[in-house]
Design a protein around this motif. Structure first.
Motif, short mmCIF file in Angstrom:
data_model
loop_
_atom_site.label_atom_id
_atom_site.label_comp_id
_atom_site.label_asym_id
_atom_site.label_seq_id
_atom_site.Cartn_x
_atom_site.Cartn_y
_atom_site.Cartn_z
N SER A 10 0.90 -1.20 0.05
CA SER A 10 -0.05 0.17 -0.07
C SER A 10 0.80 1.26 -0.11
CB SER A 10 -0.85 0.00 1.05
OG SER A 10 -0.29 -0.18 2.47
N ASN A 11 2.22 0.97 -0.22
CA ASN A 11 2.92 2.21 0.09
C ASN A 11 3.58 2.34 -1.37
OD1 ASN A 11 5.07 4.12 0.20
ND2 ASN A 11 6.08 3.12 1.92
N TRP A 12 3.08 3.43 -2.32
CA TRP A 12 3.21 3.73 -3.51
C TRP A 12 4.36 4.75 -3.66
CZ3 TRP A 12 0.33 1.76 -7.62
CH2 TRP A 12 -0.42 0.69 -7.40
N ASN A 13 5.23 4.96 -2.69
CA ASN A 13 6.34 5.94 -2.79
C ASN A 13 7.43 5.23 -3.05
OD1 ASN A 13 8.24 7.76 -2.69
ND2 ASN A 13 7.84 8.21 -0.51
N PRO A 14 7.93 5.17 -4.49
CA PRO A 14 9.16 4.54 -4.95
C PRO A 14 10.50 4.86 -4.15
CG PRO A 14 8.03 5.67 -6.71
CD PRO A 14 7.39 6.47 -5.48
N THR A 15 10.38 5.84 -3.33
CA THR A 15 11.71 5.91 -2.88
C THR A 15 11.81 5.56 -1.36
OG1 THR A 15 10.80 8.42 -2.13
CG2 THR A 15 12.22 8.47 -4.07
N ASP A 16 10.63 5.14 -0.98
CA ASP A 16 10.73 4.60 0.45
C ASP A 16 11.11 3.05 0.51
OD1 ASP A 16 8.91 5.39 3.13
OD2 ASP A 16 9.24 3.41 2.92
N SER A 17 11.62 2.73 1.58
CA SER A 17 12.53 1.45 1.24
C SER A 17 11.62 0.40 1.41
CB SER A 17 13.77 1.41 2.39
OG SER A 17 12.91 1.58 3.54
N SER A 18 10.35 0.57 1.92
CA SER A 18 9.51 -0.56 2.26
C SER A 18 8.49 -0.63 1.30
CB SER A 18 8.81 -0.57 3.72
OG SER A 18 7.73 0.50 3.57
N SER A 19 8.40 0.34 0.31
CA SER A 19 7.66 0.20 -0.91
C SER A 19 7.83 -0.66 -1.92
CB SER A 19 7.39 1.56 -1.50
OG SER A 19 6.89 1.48 -2.84
N PHE A 20 6.88 -1.52 -2.33
CA PHE A 20 6.81 -2.46 -3.41
C PHE A 20 7.60 -1.96 -4.71
CE2 PHE A 20 3.06 -2.00 -5.91
CZ PHE A 20 2.38 -0.82 -5.55
N LEU A 21 7.31 -0.60 -4.73
CA LEU A 21 7.73 -0.09 -6.09
C LEU A 21 9.13 0.46 -6.10
CD1 LEU A 21 4.74 2.07 -7.25
CD2 LEU A 21 5.65 -0.29 -8.06
N ASN A 22 9.99 0.45 -4.84
CA ASN A 22 11.24 1.00 -4.64
C ASN A 22 12.15 -0.11 -5.62
OD1 ASN A 22 13.58 1.64 -4.13
ND2 ASN A 22 13.57 1.30 -1.88
N PRO A 23 12.91 0.66 -6.74
CA PRO A 23 13.67 -0.07 -7.46
C PRO A 23 15.11 -0.37 -6.78
CG PRO A 23 13.69 2.24 -8.28
CD PRO A 23 12.61 2.04 -6.96
#
Lengths: 266, 295, 307
Positions: free
Chosen positions: B222-235
């Protein structure tokens, strides 16, 4: 095949206004030093059809494709091509502009894999015409000029590839006309068509001389004599004879021309 | 022995060999499907993996595989397309082109483990990117590029030259002709090539174990912020993929139900790749029909 | 008139588009070239460190049988003999290719000449699917089916060259087959009809005409398969046993170049000898893939069918 003296030629300069002329045009394919086309110097009258005839490999297509610089990528071309006071066979010349003024239609119909109207509007849009109404007008006018409008006016959004060969070829002519060129080059446009389509095409071409200068390469001598005002006979990379069509077919000056038009050739 | 007898025996031998191969194929597919299917469940697909106890799922691995695939295609497709355009439209027939083709061939013949190690050396270590999805995507790009270039070039080549002539004879620039006429005409082939390469990328593991890493941190979907380390989108987070997961649970030997997890995961892998293959064919055919006006 | 003359000589939107197109496509191709060069450069520079920085003797590296990079041997030299890995890598590759080739050619002949209709319809998609199966899946099946089976037959752990060969055989079979099909299809039909018209049986035609005409491309197919087998990492790593020991038979644990790399590169520290030695193994892999590449080109050039 009988060998003819290739240096013997008879080339007239038409008295009419000249739309395009070449001076000592030489074409070399690849890196070779042997010219595929030697010293071609011809002048094409405005608003007339000029036919280029000759056997396969005589250099007539090579010559034609050089006129709007279509051979740039595969051949080296020397000599002058004069159009509107400019030598367009110069590296400084903008070839894209040249081709807008001197359009071309090819041997095999080559419509784009797009709809009929997109076939015509694609290049117009690229040339900066974005007004919807003007685009529609150009589609209609060019299709009418190419005598295709009545057959396709209800199917403008259908794929052009679904048209018949003859229709496709007329679409290609319409596509070229939509750019409002001065001169139209046709490279054996009827060779892939059936007799009925060919007749239609010839009628269309004759109509077009009201507004366009046409240079056509053809294998078909009847076709040349039916539609053209002037005819040039090419043989082994040389222009042998250039004169009024009637003259070429009835009282040619050169033996090779005589043999070719009477069918005693090779 | 007469020639006719030899002929009969030879044909028998060939048929026999073919039969064995067919049996192997059936066994393989049967084994994957029969042993894998019973383990696929909604729970299996939607729960996180567990290393030391049984009952773990493959949710994060499956997502990682897909995410990595998307990133890889985003990086590799433009590069491959530009290169393919160069090769098919601009390159002359000379030694320079020969050299470029050789380089691409060399790249395609490199073992994926070598490509992966290069990614590890350059991106994970030298560029301090660590084990991350991005490092993995770059490594997979290296691995994917030559194939993609070759398939796109093939599709561009299949568009007849008369289309190019038609374009430039209207005063269009070469670039405009390529973009507006050649590319759309080549699109069905290009798409098929992309999807087939996607299948390969999806199953690749050797290039990933030292680039995208072998750990799957718990993700917050549910964390859509790609810069956050727990976000699923974080590359930049490490990401174990499905294929790597199969390898890891089998080689580490600490997960009690490694065999059933691998069986299930293998079946999922194969199903996804099958879908890619069928999808590629279906889309290719569909677009071809659409473009030619159903003719 | 002047306006037209100006238009004919001035650059237009089209000329600018073309410059842009060239820049874009040239940049892309340059990126790939730089990439290839940097891969070759980085792997090579790492790989030679064993010999330049750690002063290991190249010959000892290639011929030594003891691989234990952390410890020194009796004469104070580090124990980095890569021969076990080299031997194992070549053994599994060659054995897999030897086993797979007859099967692949048989299947290819079946698809092109014996039952072209059904063969192609049924086998073609299956072969394509098999090419697409990920190597970890092959490794997993090897681990759960092949290794226990060998253990049951021969005792021991079941891991080793035999298990590796079987897994690689199945992996390279579709690769070789699909290339062999291409090779046989490239032989013109009139070769076949001419031979059959002379009264040759089908087998005589296959053996004396078809296989000979297609030989160079068939060889290329086999080398492609070998290149794939030589570079395959995970599937082999899962069944080979991963003991850096000289293989004495086909069923004891040993290690290939790739399996040694994947198993250990994460457990060593950059810049130390154990790490450098692994990069040297990677360099061998790289060089071998170049050799395979050259072989394919060489045979390809010599073997074009002239007609």
């Amino acid at each position: 095949m009988e060998t003819y003296d290739l240096s013997q030629n008879h080339i007239v300069t038409p008295p009419e206004e000249i739309a395009l002329s070449t001076n000592q045009l030489q074409v070399y394919y690849g890196s070779g030093s042997r010219a595929s086309m030697t010293d071609a110097s011809l002048s094409f009258p405005r608003f007339q059809i000029t036919a280029l005839i000759g056997a396969s490999g005589s250099g007539k297509s090579t010559y034609l494709r050089s006129l709007n610089r279509m051979n740039d990528r595969i051949a080296r071309i020397e000599g002058e091509i004069m159009y509107r006071g400019t030598n367009i066979n110069s590296p400084k010349v903008n070839v894209y502009e040249v081709r807008k003024h001197i359009g071309m239609v090819f041997q095999k119909p080559n419509p784009f894999a797009k709809s009929i109207s997109e076939n015509i509007t694609f290049a117009l849009k690229a040339a900066g015409i974005t007004n919807r109404q003007e685009l529609n007008e150009r589609v209609e006018t060019s299709l009418k000029e190419a005598a295709l409008w009545n057959e396709v006016k209800d199917d403008l959004n259908k794929s052009a590839l679904a048209l018949s060969g003859g229709q496709q070829q007329r679409l290609c002519i319409a596509r070229a006309l939509a750019m409002k060129p001065d001169i139209l080059l046709l490279d054996e446009p009827a060779s892939a068509l059936d007799p009925i389509s060919t007749t239609k095409l010839e009628v269309t071409l004759k109509e077009l001389t009201k507004n366009y200068t046409i240079i056509i390469v053809t294998h078909n001598m009847q076709q040349a004599s039916r539609i053209s005002a002037y005819t040039a006979f090419f043989h082994l990379g040389h222009v042998i004879e250039y004169d009024q069509t009637e003259k070429i077919f009835q009282t040619p000056e050169i033996q090779a021309t005589h043999d070719y038009v009477t069918g005693n050739f090779g | 022995m007469t020639p006719n007898q030899t002929d009969r025996i030879a044909t028998q031998v060939i048929n026999f060999l073919v039969l064995i191969v067919v049996l192997i194929l059936f066994f393989l597919l049967g084994d994957i499907i029969l042993s894998g299917f019973p383990h696929i469940s909604w729970h299996f697909l939607t729960s996180p993996s567990s290393s030391f106890s049984a009952g773990g799922g493959i949710r994060d691995q499956l997502f990682n595989s897909l995410y990595l695939l998307v990133l890889t295609l985003i990086i590799s497709f433009p590069l491959a397309l530009g290169s393919a355009i160069y090769l098919s439209e601009y390159a002359g027939n000379n030694w320079r082109t020969g050299l470029i083709r050789t380089a691409i061939e060399v790249l395609s013949s490199l073992p994926s483990v070598v490509v992966g190690l290069f990614g590890y050396l350059l991106f994970v270590i030298e560029f301090h990117m660590g084990f991350s999805i991005l490092s993995g995507a770059i490594a997979l790009t290296f691995f994917n590029l030559p194939l993609l270039v070759r398939s796109i070039e093939g599709s561009l080549h299949a568009v007849p030259d008369s289309q190019r002539e038609a374009g430039i004879s209207l005063g269009l620039s070469n670039w405009r002709t390529i973009r507006g006429i050649i590319l759309p005409a080549a699109l069905p082939g290009i798409l098929t090539g992309i999807i087939l390469s996607a299948g390969r990328v999806f199953g690749e593991a050797a290039a990933l174990i030292y680039t995208a890493g072998q750990s799957a941190p718990i993700l917050n979907y549910s964390n859509w912020n790609p810069t956050d380390s727990s976000s699923f989108l974080n590359p930049m987070r490490p990401a174990e993929t499905l294929a790597v997961h199969i390898w890891k649970v089998n080689t580490e030997g600490v997960t009690p139900d490694a065999v059933s997890i691998s069986a299930g995961a293998s079946a999922v892998l194969i199903i996804v790749i099958l879908l890619f293959n069928f999808g590629a064919r279906a889309i290719g055919n569909h677009m071809y029909k659409k473009m030619t006006g159903g003719k | 008139m002047d306006d037209i003359q100006h238009k004919l000589t001035a650059p237009s939107k089209a000329s600018r588009e073309d410059v842009m197109g060239r820049i874009i496509s040239y940049t892309c191709i340059a990126a790939i070239i730089i990439l290839v060069i940097s891969i070759l450069y980085f792997i090579t520079s790492r790989g030679v460190a064993t010999f330049t920085a750690n002063h290991v003797n190249l010959w000892q590296f290639l011929s030594g049988k003891e691989w234990n990079p952390g410890t020194l041997n009796a004469s104070g030299q580090p124990q980095v003999g890569a021969l076990p890995m080299i031997v194992t890598s070549f053994s599994v590759t060659i054995l897999a290719a030897l086993v797979a080739t007859p099967f692949a050619i048989a299947v290819a002949l079946f698809m092109t000449d014996i039952a072209p209709k059904n063969g192609a319809k049924f086998l073609q998609p299956v072969i394509e699917l098999l090419v697409g199966i990920p190597s970890v899946v092959y490794g997993f099946i090897g681990l759960t089916v092949v290794v226990p089976f060998i253990r049951h037959l021969f005792g021991g752990t079941g891991s080793g060259i035999l298990a590796g060969t079987i897994v690689l055989f199945v992996m390279v079979l579709p690769t070789i087959t699909s290339l062999a099909v291409d090779a046989l299809k490239a032989v013109p039909t009139y070769f076949r009809s001419a031979s059959l018209a002379l009264g040759a049986t089908r087998f005589q035609t296959i053996y004396k005409v078809l296989l000979r005409a297609a030989m160079p491309r068939l060889l290329t197919a086999v080398i492609f398969g070998m290149a794939r087998a030589f570079g395959e990492a995970l599937a082999v790593q899962m069944v080979i046993g991963n003991a850096a020991l000289m293989p004495h038979n086909l069923v004891t644990p040993t290690s290939t170049l790739t399996s040694q790399l994947t198993t250990n590169i994460g457990n060593t520290i950059m810049g130390t000898l154990p790490n450098n030695a692994l990069w040297s193994l990677a360099l061998i892999l790289l060089l071998m893939s170049l050799v395979f590449n050259l072989l394919i080109r060489y045979i390809g050039k010599r073997g074009e069918i002239k007609s």
